[in-house]
Design a protein around this motif. Structure first.
Motif, short mmCIF file in Angstrom:
data_model
loop_
_atom_site.label_atom_id
_atom_site.label_comp_id
_atom_site.label_asym_id
_atom_site.label_seq_id
_atom_site.Cartn_x
_atom_site.Cartn_y
_atom_site.Cartn_z
N GLN A 135 17.49 6.10 6.51
CA GLN A 135 17.29 6.06 7.96
C GLN A 135 15.92 6.60 8.36
N VAL A 136 15.25 7.29 7.43
CA VAL A 136 13.91 7.83 7.71
C VAL A 136 12.91 6.69 7.54
N ALA A 137 12.05 6.50 8.53
CA ALA A 137 11.11 5.37 8.51
C ALA A 137 9.97 5.60 7.53
N LEU A 138 9.53 4.54 6.89
CA LEU A 138 8.33 4.59 6.04
C LEU A 138 7.09 4.79 6.92
N PRO A 139 6.05 5.45 6.40
CA PRO A 139 6.01 6.17 5.12
C PRO A 139 6.76 7.50 5.21
N TYR A 140 7.24 7.99 4.06
CA TYR A 140 7.92 9.27 4.02
C TYR A 140 7.66 9.97 2.69
N ILE A 193 15.49 14.34 -1.86
CA ILE A 193 15.57 14.25 -0.40
C ILE A 193 14.38 13.43 0.10
N ILE A 194 14.63 12.71 1.17
CA ILE A 194 13.59 11.96 1.87
C ILE A 194 13.25 12.73 3.13
N GLU A 195 11.99 13.03 3.33
CA GLU A 195 11.56 13.78 4.51
C GLU A 195 10.62 12.95 5.36
N GLU A 196 10.81 13.06 6.64
CA GLU A 196 9.90 12.42 7.58
C GLU A 196 8.47 12.93 7.34
N LYS A 245 6.48 13.02 -4.04
CA LYS A 245 5.77 11.75 -3.96
C LYS A 245 5.76 11.23 -2.53
N ARG A 246 4.65 10.61 -2.17
CA ARG A 246 4.57 9.93 -0.88
C ARG A 246 4.94 8.46 -1.10
N ILE A 247 5.92 8.00 -0.36
CA ILE A 247 6.37 6.61 -0.44
C ILE A 247 5.83 5.89 0.80
N ASN A 248 4.82 5.05 0.59
CA ASN A 248 4.17 4.38 1.72
C ASN A 248 4.82 3.06 2.09
N THR A 249 5.15 2.27 1.07
CA THR A 249 5.70 0.95 1.31
C THR A 249 6.84 0.68 0.34
N VAL A 250 7.52 -0.44 0.54
CA VAL A 250 8.61 -0.84 -0.35
C VAL A 250 8.11 -0.99 -1.79
N ALA A 251 6.85 -1.36 -1.94
CA ALA A 251 6.28 -1.52 -3.28
C ALA A 251 6.29 -0.22 -4.06
#
Length: 380
Positions: free
Chosen positions: A138-143, A175-178, A158-164
C-alpha cells in the motif's frame, strides 16, 4: 549495585569492536573488571580488557557460559543471543540494556510497532514476508525496504524506485517504509538509570556516505531552532521512558522539510552519533552509559565547543593490512583528535577510526573537518 567498584565488579561486554574499546577506556576510570566476548580473535578490545573470550555472540551456550559468573552484562552490538540473556537475568545477572529491550530493537518491525503503539512519530510502513509481496504494498513507490533483522551500518537497506527494482529486493521478511523527503538526518542520545533519572545529549546533525549509507560527517551542536531541538529531545526521553530502558539509547530521526520530526531507528548502546562527546561534551556518551548501568548520577551533557566528527572509512580499492596516510599533517591542525580503532585489516567502507575537530568558531571547525577528510586515508 551488588558490588562496589575498586576492581571487584565484573562487567561483561558482548562485542569487542570500537564501541567496546572506547567503553573500556572509560571503565578503567572506575576500576571495573572487564570481560569481553567477540567472534574475532583480533578484536579491538582484546588487549584492553581483563579477560577476552573468542566466541559467537548469537550462540546460546557461549553467551550463557560467558555471563554466568559475571555481575553485569552490557552490549556494544544488538545481534546477540537474547534467550541466553533472559536466562542470565533470571539467575540474578544484571543485563543492561534489558534483554526485552534488545529483543525489541533487534527487529525493525517490532520497533515500528512500538512507535505506533506509543504515539511516537514515524514514517508510514508495511510488513512483507518476501519480495513477492512487493507488488501488492500500500506504500507508494519509491520506498525504502529494510530487513527486519540483522541490518546495521547501512546494510539491510535498499531504495526501491520502480517495479524493475523488485528483482534485486531482499528475499527475507522486511518492512516497507514511505520515502521521507527530509531536510536533515538528526540524532539525540538519551541515558536513563534504574532510578528513572533521564538526560539527553544535545541534538546533532548528520551527513551520510551515499555509497555505504553510514555517517561520515557529524556536526554538534545543532543550529536548528531551540523549538526543534527541544522537540527532538522530548521524543527521545519519551521513548526511553516508554521502554524503561537502563543505559544509553541513540534515537535517529528525520527532520522533514515542513519541520516535522520522524523517528527512524533506535540503538540501545553507545552510537556513532555520539563519538564527538569524548572531546566535545563535559561527559562522554561512554561515561554516561556506565553511569546509567551502574545506577549512578548522570553526568553533565552540555557541549564544551563546536565539535565535528568524521568517520575514517577504509578506502575503495584497498583490502588488507591497514595503513594510515595523512595523520601527521592532520594533527598539525589545531583542535584535531584522532581515534584509531585497532583494527588490523581494512576493507572498503569499514569503520577504522574517527576524528573529532574542536573549535570555538563553528565555520572554522567545519572547514578544518573538510580538510581532514581529504588528508587522512585508510589504505592497505
Amino acid at each position: 549495585m551488588a558490588k562496589d567498584f575498586y576492581g571487584d565488579l565484573r562487567l561483561g561486554i558482548l562485542g569487542g569492536g570500537q564501541l567496546g574499546r572506547m567503553l573500556i577506556q572509560e571503565a578503567i576510570n572506575f576500576n571495573v573488571n572487564i570481560h569481553v566476548l567477540d567472534p574475532d580473535p583480533n578484536a579491538p578490545c582484546k588487549r584492553l580488557c581483563n579477560q577476552f573470550e573468542c566466541g559467537a555472540l548469537n550462540d546460546y551456550d557461549t553467551v550463557y557460559n560467558f555471563g554466568k559468573d559475571l555481575d553485569m552484562i552490557t552490549i556494544e552490538i544488538e545481534k546477540v543471543n537474547v534467550d541466553a540473556l533472559e536466562a542470565l537475568e533470571a539467575e540474578g545477572v544484571l543485563v543492561y540494556p534489558q534483554a526485552r529491550v534488545i529483543r525489541l530493537i533487534q527487529d525493525k518491525g517490532l520497533q515500528k510497532q512500538f512507535f505506533k503503539q506509543n504515539d511516537i512519530p514515524t514514517s508510514a510502513f508495511q510488513f512483507i514476508s518476501s519480495k513477492e509481496n512487493l507488488a501488492s504494498t500500500q506504500v507508494a513507490l519509491p520506498y525504502i525496504q529494510k530487513l527486519r533483522k540483522d541490518g546495521y551500518d547501512g546494510k539491510g537497506v535498499k531504495r526501491i524506485n520502480t517495479v524493475a527494482d523488485f528483482e534485486h529486493a531482499f528475499e527475507e521478511p522486511s518492512i516497507i517504509e514511505e520515502l521521507v523527503d527530509f531536510e536533515k538526518e538528526i540524532a539525540v542520545i538519551v541515558a536513563r538509570n534504574d532510578r528513572g533519572d533521564i538526560s539527553t545529549f544535545p541534538m546533532v546533525e548528520m551527513e551520510f556516505n551515499p555509497q555505504a549509507n553510514l555517517v561520515e560527517f557529524l556536526i554538534a551542536p545543532s543550529t536548528f531552532s531551540d523549538e526543534i531541538q527541544a522537540k527532538a529531545e522530548t521524543i527521545a526521553k519519551k521513548i526511553a521512558n516508554d521502554l524503561q530502558i537502563v543505559g544509553l539509547l541513540a534515537v535517529e530521526m528525520f527532520l522533514t522539510k515542513d519541520g516535522e520530526i520522524l523517528v527512524n531507528e533506535l540503538a540501545p548502546r553507545p552510537h556513532n552519533s555520539g563519538h564527538q562527546t569524548i572531546e566535545g561534551n563535559y561527559t562522554s556518551q561512554f561515561a554516561q552509559h556506565l553511569r546509567a548501568i551502574f545506577n549512578l548520577p548522570l553526568g553533565n551533557t552540555d557541549t564544551r565547543a563546536n565539535a565535528i566528527m568524521i568517520n575514517l572509512l577504509g578506502e575503495e580499492g584497498y583490502e588488507g593490512l591497514a595503513e594510515y596516510e595523512g595523520i601527521e599533517e592532520a594533527l598539525a591542525i589545531e583542535g584535531v583528535y584522532v581515534h584509531l580503532y585497532g583494527k588490523k585489516y581494512t576493507k572498503p567502507f569499514r569503520k577504522m577510526g574517527h576524528v573529532c575537530i574542536i573549535h570555538s568558531d563553528r565555520a572554522t571547525a567545519i572547514d578544518n573537518a573538510r580538510k581532514i577528510q581529504q588528508l587522512i586515508k585508510v589504505k592497505a
